[in-house]
Design a protein around this motif. Sequence first.
Motif, PDB file in Angstrom:
ATOM      1  N   GLY A  23       0.831  -1.204   0.000  1.00  0.00           N
ATOM      2  CA  GLY A  23       0.000   0.000   0.000  1.00  0.00           C
ATOM      3  C   GLY A  23       0.863   1.250   0.000  1.00  0.00           C
ATOM      4  O   GLY A  23       1.815   1.373  -0.775  1.00  0.00           O
ATOM      5  N   ASN A  24       0.568   2.156   0.928  1.00  0.00           N
ATOM      6  CA  ASN A  24       1.295   3.421   1.012  1.00  0.00           C
ATOM      7  C   ASN A  24       2.455   3.383   1.986  1.00  0.00           C
ATOM      8  O   ASN A  24       2.977   4.432   2.377  1.00  0.00           O
ATOM      9  CB  ASN A  24       0.335   4.553   1.423  1.00  0.00           C
ATOM     10  N   TYR A  25       2.871   2.181   2.406  1.00  0.00           N
ATOM     11  CA  TYR A  25       3.897   2.088   3.427  1.00  0.00           C
ATOM     12  C   TYR A  25       5.033   1.166   2.994  1.00  0.00           C
ATOM     13  O   TYR A  25       4.816   0.137   2.347  1.00  0.00           O
ATOM     14  CB  TYR A  25       3.303   1.578   4.747  1.00  0.00           C
ATOM     15  N   ILE A  39       7.480   3.326   7.104  1.00  0.00           N
ATOM     16  CA  ILE A  39       7.659   4.625   6.466  1.00  0.00           C
ATOM     17  C   ILE A  39       6.474   4.900   5.544  1.00  0.00           C
ATOM     18  O   ILE A  39       6.128   4.065   4.703  1.00  0.00           O
ATOM     19  CB  ILE A  39       8.970   4.663   5.651  1.00  0.00           C
ATOM     20  N   ASP A  40       5.850   6.052   5.721  1.00  0.00           N
ATOM     21  CA  ASP A  40       4.763   6.478   4.847  1.00  0.00           C
ATOM     22  C   ASP A  40       5.375   6.989   3.538  1.00  0.00           C
ATOM     23  O   ASP A  40       6.069   7.999   3.514  1.00  0.00           O
ATOM     24  CB  ASP A  40       3.960   7.590   5.529  1.00  0.00           C
ATOM     25  N   ALA A  50       6.138   6.632  10.063  1.00  0.00           N
ATOM     26  CA  ALA A  50       4.758   6.465  10.532  1.00  0.00           C
ATOM     27  C   ALA A  50       4.693   5.715  11.851  1.00  0.00           C
ATOM     28  O   ALA A  50       3.800   5.924  12.655  1.00  0.00           O
ATOM     29  CB  ALA A  50       3.935   5.729   9.472  1.00  0.00           C
ATOM     30  N   GLY A  51       5.638   4.806  12.088  1.00  0.00           N
ATOM     31  CA  GLY A  51       5.644   4.027  13.315  1.00  0.00           C
ATOM     32  C   GLY A  51       6.807   3.058  13.313  1.00  0.00           C
ATOM     33  O   GLY A  51       7.574   2.979  12.347  1.00  0.00           O
ATOM     34  N   TYR A  52       6.940   2.318  14.394  1.00  0.00           N
ATOM     35  CA  TYR A  52       8.021   1.342  14.483  1.00  0.00           C
ATOM     36  C   TYR A  52       7.667   0.274  15.515  1.00  0.00           C
ATOM     37  O   TYR A  52       6.785   0.451  16.357  1.00  0.00           O
ATOM     38  CB  TYR A  52       9.344   2.013  14.871  1.00  0.00           C
ATOM     39  N   TYR A  53       8.389  -0.861  15.440  1.00  0.00           N
ATOM     40  CA  TYR A  53       8.234  -1.913  16.441  1.00  0.00           C
ATOM     41  C   TYR A  53       9.625  -2.450  16.756  1.00  0.00           C
ATOM     42  O   TYR A  53      10.372  -2.836  15.849  1.00  0.00           O
ATOM     43  CB  TYR A  53       7.343  -3.049  15.931  1.00  0.00           C
ATOM     44  N   LEU A  54       9.996  -2.466  18.051  1.00  0.00           N
ATOM     45  CA  LEU A  54      11.300  -2.967  18.460  1.00  0.00           C
ATOM     46  C   LEU A  54      11.251  -4.478  18.613  1.00  0.00           C
ATOM     47  O   LEU A  54      10.419  -5.014  19.355  1.00  0.00           O
ATOM     48  CB  LEU A  54      11.725  -2.320  19.783  1.00  0.00           C
ATOM     49  N   THR A  55      12.146  -5.177  17.933  1.00  0.00           N
ATOM     50  CA  THR A  55      12.196  -6.635  18.002  1.00  0.00           C
ATOM     51  C   THR A  55      13.170  -7.079  19.086  1.00  0.00           C
ATOM     52  O   THR A  55      13.955  -6.288  19.603  1.00  0.00           O
ATOM     53  CB  THR A  55      12.617  -7.221  16.648  1.00  0.00           C
ATOM     54  N   ASN A  56      13.150  -8.378  19.398  1.00  0.00           N
ATOM     55  CA  ASN A  56      14.016  -8.888  20.456  1.00  0.00           C
ATOM     56  C   ASN A  56      15.472  -8.978  20.025  1.00  0.00           C
ATOM     57  O   ASN A  56      16.387  -8.748  20.809  1.00  0.00           O
ATOM     58  CB  ASN A  56      13.534 -10.270  20.910  1.00  0.00           C
ATOM     59  N   ASP A  57      15.689  -9.364  18.772  1.00  0.00           N
ATOM     60  CA  ASP A  57      17.038  -9.545  18.265  1.00  0.00           C
ATOM     61  C   ASP A  57      17.199  -8.679  17.018  1.00  0.00           C
ATOM     62  O   ASP A  57      16.383  -7.799  16.753  1.00  0.00           O
ATOM     63  CB  ASP A  57      17.288 -11.028  17.965  1.00  0.00           C
ATOM     64  N   ILE A  58      18.220  -8.938  16.235  1.00  0.00           N
ATOM     65  CA  ILE A  58      18.438  -8.170  15.013  1.00  0.00           C
ATOM     66  C   ILE A  58      17.413  -8.591  13.967  1.00  0.00           C
ATOM     67  O   ILE A  58      17.326  -9.762  13.596  1.00  0.00           O
ATOM     68  CB  ILE A  58      19.864  -8.385  14.488  1.00  0.00           C
ATOM     69  N   SER A  88       1.009   2.409  15.910  1.00  0.00           N
ATOM     70  CA  SER A  88       1.246   1.607  17.105  1.00  0.00           C
ATOM     71  C   SER A  88       1.175   0.117  16.790  1.00  0.00           C
ATOM     72  O   SER A  88       0.216  -0.556  17.153  1.00  0.00           O
ATOM     73  CB  SER A  88       0.219   1.984  18.181  1.00  0.00           C
ATOM     74  N   PRO A  89       2.179  -0.434  16.091  1.00  0.00           N
ATOM     75  CA  PRO A  89       2.171  -1.865  15.788  1.00  0.00           C
ATOM     76  C   PRO A  89       2.275  -2.686  17.071  1.00  0.00           C
ATOM     77  O   PRO A  89       2.910  -2.260  18.039  1.00  0.00           O
ATOM     78  CB  PRO A  89       3.423  -2.047  14.915  1.00  0.00           C
TER      79      PRO A  89
END
Length: 698
Positions: A23-25, A39-40, A50-58, A88-89
């Motif tokens: 879509g637009n992202y 990223i929008d 537009a937003g982000y989500y922190l993962t446990n590892d790389i 807000s993922p």
Amino acid sequence: VSNPTRAGFYDTSIMAVGIAVFGNYAYITDMITSSLQIIDVSNVSNPMSAGYYLTNDIAFGVAVSGNYAYVADRGYGLKIINVSNVISPTLAGSYDTPGQAYDVAVSGNYAYVAGSTSGLKIIDLVPCPTNSSFSTSSNNPTTTTIFSSTTNPISENSTDSTNPVTSSTNNPDISITNNPSTPFATEYSTTKSTIIEASRTSVSNGPPLLWLGLLGGGVLCVCLIGGTAFILKRRRKSSDNATSFIEAGSETLSSFELEPVVERDHKKIGGAYYQLSIIREEEAREIYRQTGHLIVFPDDKKKLKYVLGRGNFGAIKVAQRIEDRAYVASKRVKGEANMRASAAEAQMQQKAAGENILPIYNTLQLEKALYHFMPLAGLGDGSAIQEQLSTLKDSHLATEILKCVAKDLLTGLKSLHGRGYYHLDIKPDNLVFTQDGTGNITDFGCAKESTTPQISSDAIGDNRYFPPDRLQACRDETTFDGEKADLWAAGITLLQIMKNLDPFQLFEMPRQFELRVKRCGPDFFEEKLQRFEELQKAEEGTIWWVIKELLDPSLTTRITAQKALEAPCFKGLNKAIQARMFEDLKREQVAQSIQVKKEEVNLSNYDNIAQVAMRREIYDSAQHQQFYSDGKASHRKRLGHDQDYLFTPDNPKGIEAPDVATLESRYQKTPDFVTNEIVYQKTPDIVTNKIGKREGDL
């Protein structure tokens, strides 16, 4: 295609390793920040975060299908992230693959994960049925097949088979158990099946028994579905990402002011909030998970009375928004005069709402009390950050944290000044931090709304943070520039946080306000600033240069917030990097306390963190009232003391004529040189070809 040209650009950090567009992202996995960045790209010439989500590892590979992003999270396998709300993922599910996951592709109902040692893993993504369990039997109950779906499925021991998952009425000796999860992820291997098979038999009881079994099973399923729905409806719901509580607030609350309704147990206020005067241990765990705010219980306690802090007019406590179970802060004000003043302050803060300004969700006025509801700043205020940096051994991390604090503070001031608001009381205590490290300006009790920056000297504020031009206005009873006064106070705030010295210690000022008004002009501050080598040797564009320009004693040449934010030291900073740095700060604190490696600290483990944490000192604004003045000489004498002295942790009773050089060395928290372990090399102050040189002479 023969002559491609760049249409747009977005700088994530220095190591973007995976990308998917839907879509637009654009969904980008970033190796340095260990995050999925969204990223929008609706405007390709100007893409925006537009937003982000922190993962446990790389995070390595990424694929997107529908409302879900599928991330290969190296040692943590497959992460399934709900991106229906890109701001807000949230984590929807996961599958821990053997070995390390490096890439992922999605087709239909299957995710295909490539690993370094485990080859190809095929994960079934079919949505899981409602919790149900049924079995059929025959004369040979020797075959059992178990399908398990959780957010972290565990594979059964398996045997070679060319017939992977099989289910047939020809084999009634099968017990199937489904555990609900979203989405349903089950592994299918190309060489092994998850069936533990001993033998197969055929049905001998005929169709009637089969139909009766199916009918009974259907009735049981309906009952279980209804029961589960009823239970889930009554259970508490909570969000996986506290940032959305701060940014979005309560969308269904139609009014800033609530109806005056109060109920008991946890006190129910306005029909929309519970106020938690007494907090139970299980609630404290959820508060920590949502906001990062740690409430420590003594060994013999399962519940306790708890106060977040005390403002000018009343206590600040934990509250819970009923609609989404989000934990917030509640400020209760009593007394008619206090209620009027607090209501005006809240209205000012609500009207001034903007980027890096702490929002007021709602206000409620009862006959004898006024309530305000706002985000719970789990990481505390600037004084708490100052205390943490004072013991931090990683000087580079300390500098990066300071950049984040400065950027948020200056962004908030830029937002205020651009709309004709002047805070007039900027200091570490009035800058609070949410779980992701975002700093927000709060406490608008001294703020003014004006069409011009010229403010009367009658305006109150913490006079320890007054610039020389505001002190002169107090002496002459004229006006001062509110915008430039805020920027000076921001400079002192940043210098105080980094040096762990209060304004009296920084400038060796007289404690008595009347003496300060007489003695502390531009030349006085110019001389005192010479003592800080970092400021004198600061290269243009560094964080120390920004602080130096904010603390320009000359009103006419003092830098603006907009100009300061253009400094190279802020380039490349984004929310994902900031959240990771504040997480590392917290992890470093715990690691130093229990003498373990930083990598061994699990911040999500409430019990372990609570064991090593000390209770935070409750901030009581009453102890600072002696430093507030309306600028009139007739009120100054009661604000000061006859002796010039200052308080330090080593000398709580006060000392006369302190040796500031000694105090500086006592509070020096960072070495002069940065070690060769460059962890935060992603936001350099000055772009050079040299690695490992001194960071701003820190």
